[in-house]
Design a protein around this motif. Sequence first.
Motif, short mmCIF file in Angstrom:
data_model
loop_
_atom_site.label_atom_id
_atom_site.label_comp_id
_atom_site.label_asym_id
_atom_site.label_seq_id
_atom_site.Cartn_x
_atom_site.Cartn_y
_atom_site.Cartn_z
N THR A 173 0.71 -1.11 -0.02
CA THR A 173 0.05 -0.09 -0.01
C THR A 173 0.92 1.30 0.09
O THR A 173 0.61 2.26 -0.65
CB THR A 173 -0.89 0.11 1.25
N LEU A 210 -9.22 -0.96 11.53
CA LEU A 210 -8.64 -0.34 10.67
C LEU A 210 -8.68 0.89 10.17
O LEU A 210 -7.49 1.46 9.71
CB LEU A 210 -8.83 -1.11 9.34
N TRP A 241 -5.37 3.58 9.88
CA TRP A 241 -5.02 4.33 8.78
C TRP A 241 -4.70 5.85 9.17
O TRP A 241 -3.90 6.51 8.87
CB TRP A 241 -6.13 4.30 7.55
N GLU A 277 -9.57 6.06 2.22
CA GLU A 277 -10.64 5.20 1.43
C GLU A 277 -10.32 4.77 -0.06
O GLU A 277 -10.44 3.71 -0.41
CB GLU A 277 -11.99 5.99 1.71
N THR A 307 -7.69 4.43 -1.48
CA THR A 307 -6.36 3.39 -1.27
C THR A 307 -6.88 2.05 -0.88
O THR A 307 -6.61 1.04 -1.47
CB THR A 307 -5.31 4.22 -0.22
N ARG A 308 -7.73 2.18 0.24
CA ARG A 308 -8.09 0.71 0.70
C ARG A 308 -9.06 0.33 -0.46
O ARG A 308 -8.91 -1.18 -0.43
CB ARG A 308 -8.99 1.05 1.82
N GLN A 309 -9.60 0.88 -1.09
CA GLN A 309 -10.53 0.35 -2.15
C GLN A 309 -9.71 -0.39 -3.36
O GLN A 309 -9.94 -1.45 -3.85
CB GLN A 309 -11.70 1.19 -2.90
N PRO A 350 -6.57 -3.50 -2.01
CA PRO A 350 -7.31 -4.68 -0.93
C PRO A 350 -5.76 -5.48 -0.40
O PRO A 350 -4.79 -5.53 -1.09
CB PRO A 350 -8.14 -5.37 -1.58
#
Length: 87
Positions: free
Chosen positions: A27, A54, A58, A71, A73-75, A78
């Motif tokens: 990430t 989580l 972050w 958000e 980046t999380r999407q 993964p």
Amino acid sequence: MLESIIFDMDGTLYQTNKILELSLEDTFNYLTSLGKWEGQTPIEKYREIMGVPLPQAWETLLPNHSKNLIEETRQKKPFLNENKGFY
């Protein structure tokens, strides 16, 4: 009659910390490629807070970044290292 069993794999059969650290590295490499992060991946900082929800992790690791970036980046990135966590 037994109807259900609760089994906690974390730390027993599955090394969650290993998976999360590999994914965290991925990430932050991704964020670096976007020009949104400079420097090392904050693995040590993550180890200090491992286990928190989580979103809180972050916010701790990226305190100067928008929630939108987190958000997104999380999407887009993964956690894809599940197969590397088995003992």
